[in-house]
Design an enzyme around this catalytic site. Structure first.
Site, PDB file in Angstrom:
ATOM      1  N   LYS A 114      41.115  31.959  42.639  1.00 10.13           N
ATOM      2  CA  LYS A 114      41.586  31.799  41.364  1.00 10.13           C
ATOM      3  C   LYS A 114      42.638  30.457  41.736  1.00 10.13           C
ATOM      4  CE  LYS A 114      42.882  35.149  37.794  1.00 10.13           C
ATOM      5  NZ  LYS A 114      43.490  36.730  37.437  1.00 10.13           N
TER       6      LYS A 114
ATOM      7  N   ASP B 238      49.136  33.239  31.354  1.00 12.65           N
ATOM      8  CA  ASP B 238      47.737  33.595  31.160  1.00 12.65           C
ATOM      9  C   ASP B 238      47.510  34.224  29.931  1.00 12.65           C
ATOM     10  OD1 ASP B 238      45.998  35.446  32.881  1.00 12.65           O
ATOM     11  OD2 ASP B 238      47.381  36.560  33.240  1.00 12.65           O
TER      12      ASP B 238
ATOM     13  N   GLN C  82      49.101  39.355  38.948  1.00 11.28           N
ATOM     14  CA  GLN C  82      47.886  39.978  38.898  1.00 11.28           C
ATOM     15  C   GLN C  82      47.692  41.406  38.552  1.00 11.28           C
ATOM     16  OE1 GLN C  82      44.377  39.020  39.093  1.00 11.28           O
ATOM     17  NE2 GLN C  82      43.868  40.261  38.346  1.00 11.28           N
TER      18      GLN C  82
END
Length: 298
Positions: free
Chosen positions: A57, A124, A101
């Site tokens: 990412k 997200d 995460q």
């Protein structure tokens, strides 16, 4: 006997490259307005898979010209410390997107941390405000994996799904539920199947589009697919020891069999995976563009 694929492959790597080129172009344009899109990625603990995801990412951000900050913390970090860090990032004007995460260490409540992220920076798309916006058709951030799946459908000319029947296998908050909402928004008739569904094949054989997202190998086989259907494989599994191809990645779909009857199919790897990261970049860029508009930057 030939095992040649009849289905056309929806190449996630190629589509991602196209979309990331557009992200880089828009990022450059935003920089001329005096603002650089910024993403903060927070990793707590030493989960090996998470470390790989985070590294990918951050690299994708850098390659597209975005500002990326990686914050790594020991698994001993307390929930209060993480919440304080999220609050600081919420108030950092250089950061437009925050990604914590998952999974987090067991002593930290994932839901509490996600809800602490400002909806304006929830790139997200996991915050309850983002889920609510998706449900009622308001502007918000779309969960990256199903958003990527929709882009894959767009790429084969399936933007308006009016008259199409879509079956989503899986009902997770991360993929299944938002996937169903996005398909509904595109005018599809949607069936959500899951572990409590009787006779899964009865539903999938009627589907023009099947999205498999349960994390279970071969949940969809050749006999369960209508000829010409579009099959999107979100699963990510490893072939167990003792079987041919042991250790290699595979999806939820029996690719060799299903590709003989489907019209389009996504591979694993190289399908949905790269699209998920790409849509994270898109969401971060859009967050920065909204910020620039609110600031009146021209």
């Amino acid at each position: 006997m030939s095992t040649a694929s009849a289905a056309q492959i929806i190449d996630g790597n190629a589509l991602s490259a196209q979309l990331r080129t557009d992200v880089a172009r828009r990022t450059t344009a935003l920089k001329t307005r005096g603002l650089t899109p910024g993403l903060a990625v927070v990793l707590v603990g030493e989960n090996p898979a998470s470390q790989v995801y985070v590294r990918n990412k951050v690299k994708a951000c850098t390659d597209a010209g975005l500002h990326s900050v990686l914050e790594k913390y020991d698994a001993t970090m307390t929930e209060a410390e993480l919440l304080a860090r999220v609050d600081a990032l919420n108030n950092d004007p250089a950061i437009h997107g925050i990604l914590v995460q998952l999974p987090l260490p067991k002593h930290i409540d994932d839901h509490k941390v996600i809800e602490a992220i400002s909806p304006a920076k929830d790139v997200d798309g996991f915050h309850i405000a983002s889920a609510g916006a998706l449900m009622v058709g308001e502007v918000g951030f779309k969960a990256c994996t199903p958003y990527g799946c929709m882009k894959m459908l767009d790429s084969i000319g399936m933007k308006d799904l009016r008259g199409k029947h879509a079956v989503v296998i899986g009902r997770s908050n991360i993929v299944g539920k938002p996937m169903a909402m996005m398909l509904l928004a595109a005018n599809a008739t949607v069936t959500v199947a899951h572990s409590g569904t009787a006779d899964l094949a009865h539903h999938t054989r009627q589907a023009d589009i099947v999205v498999a997202a349960v994390g279970k190998r071969n949940v969809l086989t050749k006999d369960m697919v209508k000829p010409g259907a579009v099959v999107i494989d979100v699963g990510m599994n490893r072939i167990p020891e003792g079987e041919e191809g042991a250790g290699k990645l595979c999806g939820d779909v029996d690719f060799a069999g299903v590709s003989q009857v489907a019209g389009y199919i996504t591979p694993v790897p190289g399908g949905v995976g790269p699209m998920t990261i790409t849509m994270l970049l898109v969401n971060t860029l859009e967050a920065a563009e909204r910020d620039a508009d609110q600031r009146g930057l021209v």
